[in-house]
Enzyme design. Structure first.
Site, PDB file in Angstrom:
ATOM      1  N   HIS A 102       0.778  -1.409   0.032  1.00 10.97           N
ATOM      2  CA  HIS A 102       0.070   0.167  -0.063  1.00 10.97           C
ATOM      3  C   HIS A 102       0.868   1.307   0.008  1.00 10.97           C
ATOM      4  O   HIS A 102       1.827   1.346   0.605  1.00 10.97           O
ATOM      5  CB  HIS A 102      -0.911  -0.122   1.135  1.00 10.97           C
ATOM      6  CG  HIS A 102      -2.166   0.860   1.261  1.00 10.97           C
ATOM      7  ND1 HIS A 102      -2.063   2.289   1.248  1.00 10.97           N
ATOM      8  CD2 HIS A 102      -3.223   0.631   0.841  1.00 10.97           C
ATOM      9  CE1 HIS A 102      -3.131   2.959   1.013  1.00 10.97           C
ATOM     10  NE2 HIS A 102      -4.165   1.936   0.976  1.00 10.97           N
ATOM     11  N   HIS A 103       0.556   2.137  -0.683  1.00 10.92           N
ATOM     12  CA  HIS A 103       1.378   3.514  -0.919  1.00 10.92           C
ATOM     13  C   HIS A 103       1.317   4.080   0.426  1.00 10.92           C
ATOM     14  O   HIS A 103       2.325   5.081   0.705  1.00 10.92           O
ATOM     15  CB  HIS A 103       0.543   4.356  -1.788  1.00 10.92           C
ATOM     16  CG  HIS A 103       1.359   5.103  -2.807  1.00 10.92           C
ATOM     17  ND1 HIS A 103       2.573   5.836  -2.241  1.00 10.92           N
ATOM     18  CD2 HIS A 103       1.781   5.221  -4.085  1.00 10.92           C
ATOM     19  CE1 HIS A 103       3.226   6.437  -3.194  1.00 10.92           C
ATOM     20  NE2 HIS A 103       2.712   6.010  -4.387  1.00 10.92           N
ATOM     21  N   ALA A 104       0.471   3.961   1.539  1.00 11.56           N
ATOM     22  CA  ALA A 104       0.638   4.414   2.733  1.00 11.56           C
ATOM     23  C   ALA A 104       1.928   4.095   3.553  1.00 11.56           C
ATOM     24  O   ALA A 104       2.329   4.953   4.134  1.00 11.56           O
ATOM     25  CB  ALA A 104      -0.644   4.313   3.467  1.00 11.56           C
ATOM     26  N   LEU A 105       2.334   2.985   3.109  1.00 15.52           N
ATOM     27  CA  LEU A 105       3.572   2.589   3.651  1.00 15.52           C
ATOM     28  C   LEU A 105       4.833   3.127   3.232  1.00 15.52           C
ATOM     29  O   LEU A 105       5.886   3.192   3.713  1.00 15.52           O
ATOM     30  CB  LEU A 105       3.850   1.010   3.619  1.00 15.52           C
ATOM     31  CG  LEU A 105       3.112   0.073   4.571  1.00 15.52           C
ATOM     32  CD1 LEU A 105       1.698   0.384   4.696  1.00 15.52           C
ATOM     33  CD2 LEU A 105       3.415  -1.262   4.188  1.00 15.52           C
ATOM     34  N   ASN A 281       6.123   9.101   2.303  1.00 12.50           N
ATOM     35  CA  ASN A 281       5.634   9.792   1.066  1.00 12.50           C
ATOM     36  C   ASN A 281       6.164  11.275   1.004  1.00 12.50           C
ATOM     37  O   ASN A 281       5.494  12.141   1.312  1.00 12.50           O
ATOM     38  CB  ASN A 281       4.131   9.859   0.883  1.00 12.50           C
ATOM     39  CG  ASN A 281       3.642   8.391   0.444  1.00 12.50           C
ATOM     40  OD1 ASN A 281       3.805   7.842  -0.559  1.00 12.50           O
ATOM     41  ND2 ASN A 281       3.171   7.587   1.501  1.00 12.50           N
TER      42      ASN A 281
END
Length: 431
Positions: A102-105, A281
């Site tokens: 997941h991009h949240a990671l 990010n």
């Protein structure tokens, strides 16, 4: 990955709906998924008895099958929030590992950095892969002094102020009001749920370096954007040659790493809270316009136009503004509204593009030699996303499309490959 806090945490919501990370005990069996059967070219698993007596063109079939498997994975079941948001799919029959994260990671720089920290050089099992960022500009000699220095600094400041004002206003309008005119490759609201297909466009880094020599101070990113501009024009000529207006604008969303040090980072530095490299990010976005153009006699015109636009973007603070406005929305209103801004921006544009620099030489993972590294993203409302990653002298661009909108992505990939080769021939002829 098992030692990193973000990979060992659950995303939880309290009674007021606020989200936070909570450490949990990692159960590897929940994350590592092993498949022993082969995939067919449609990305479906073949029963073991069906493969007996069948011959496979492994090079072609493996790439097509794995690409379709990943494409199907991108619109199938989402990652479960009952466990940390990552999975490792091992396709043993294809000698392939698929990291689903997941991009949240973390962003591409963070995730590629942790992968490279787990790899070693093929030539030296104790050495980490070597990754050097491309020099963006050659040295311009001694700094100008006195009045000339002052006038030069004033001119640079004026350019930064002007281009920042223009591009920030455009960014705001694109996020809320203005949308690209529809073409045969346009996506939109809800397209992120449509079935996907993925293909790979392959380039030689030597070819890209040969092309960038044709324009002073050009970079690999300039060449990539020129190739995309030319390739999309070629593809639109193929799909609707009589329906397109010359100069029709298609806007791309490009990712820009905002860390002070370019390229991949040392994991030890990324995991420090006070480090400027910082995990997470840390990227902004810039809008890059592509204009439909009929084929002409000068293939390098796409590179010249791309370089001019990218240089203007570099002279602005658009990427920093986009990051800060997203960070401000996240802090004041929460992730829901920050995501809404991103979603509207993507709905109003045509494609997403990114470029990561990978290892300069061949590497191994847990003693297994790696022949190819590819990266892509999912769940975007655009009909086309393109992500390029270089590895050991070759660059591969993963092209993920909504197949109901772009039914023939193989032709699109060929358009990009042909565009680079044509630019290379023009660059050699002009020497």
């Amino acid at each position: 990955m098992a030692q990193h806090p973000r990979f060992c945490s659950l995303l939880v919501r309290d009674e007021n709906g606020f989200e936070s990370w909570r450490r949990t005990r990692l159960n590897i069996d929940q994350h590592v998924i092993v498949f022993n059967n082969r995939l067919d070219r449609s990305g479906k698993f073949i029963d073991g008895t069906e493969t007996q007596g069948r011959s496979f063109n492994e090079g072609d079939d493996d790439e097509v099958a794995v690409n379709q498997y990943v494409a199907d994975l991108s619109v199938s079941s989402p990652l479960s929030t009952d466990k940390p948001l990552w999975e490792l799919h091992l396709l043993t029959a294809h000698k392939c590992a698929v990291f689903r994260i997941h991009h949240a990671l973390g962003d591409g720089i963070s995730l590629m950095s942790i992968l490279m920290a787990s790899c070693r050089k093929a030539s030296d099992e104790n050495a980490l892969p070597m990754m050097l960022p491309e020099k963006t500009r050659e040295s311009k000699g001694e700094k100008r002094k006195g009045m000339f220095w002052f006038l030069g600094a004033l001119w640079e400041f004026s350019k930064i102020a002007w281009f920042t004002l223009v591009f920030v206003m455009e960014f705001i309008l694109r996020g809320f009001l203005v949308s690209d005119r529809k073409t045969v490759i346009s996506g939109g609201d809800g397209v992120e749920l449509w079935p996907r297909k993925m293909v790979t466009a392959t380039f030689l880094l030597e070819d890209m370096k040969e092309v960038k020599k044709a324009i002073p101070n050009a970079t690999i990113n300039d060449v990539l954007f020129g190739v995309v501009s030319s390739g999309l024009s070629r593809y639109l000529d193929h799909r609707s040659p009589n329906a397109m207006d010359e100069g029709r604008r298609m806007t791309g969303v490009a990712m820009v790493n905002l860390r002070s040090k370019p390229g991949l980072q040392e994991i030890s530095k990324l995991m420090k809270d006070n480090s400027e490299a910082r995990w997470g990010n840390r990227f902004g976005v810039i809008l890059l316009p592509v204009f439909y153009d009929k084929a002409g006699n000068d293939p390098l015109k796409y590179l010249k136009r791309a370089k001019t636009m990218v240089d203007r973007k570099k002279s602005s603070l658009e990427a920093y503004f986009s990051y800060r406005i997203g960070d401000l929305l996240m802090t004041l209103l929460g992730s829901k509204y920050a995501c809404l801004l991103n979603y509207r921006l993507l709905c109003n544009t045509t494609f997403t593009i990114s470029n990561l620099m990978g290892p300069l030489e061949e590497i191994t993972l847990a003693g297994n030699p790696i022949s190819s590294i590819k990266v892509t993203t999912s769940s975007l409302p655009q009909a086309i996303t393109m992500h390029m990653l270089s590895y050991a002298g070759r660059a591969e661009m993963q092209i993920l499309v909504a197949k109901d909108i772009i039914p023939d992505p193989e032709i699109l990939a060929k358009c990009f490959e042909d565009a680079l080769l044509e630019m290379k021939m023009a660059a050699i002829a002009g020497q």
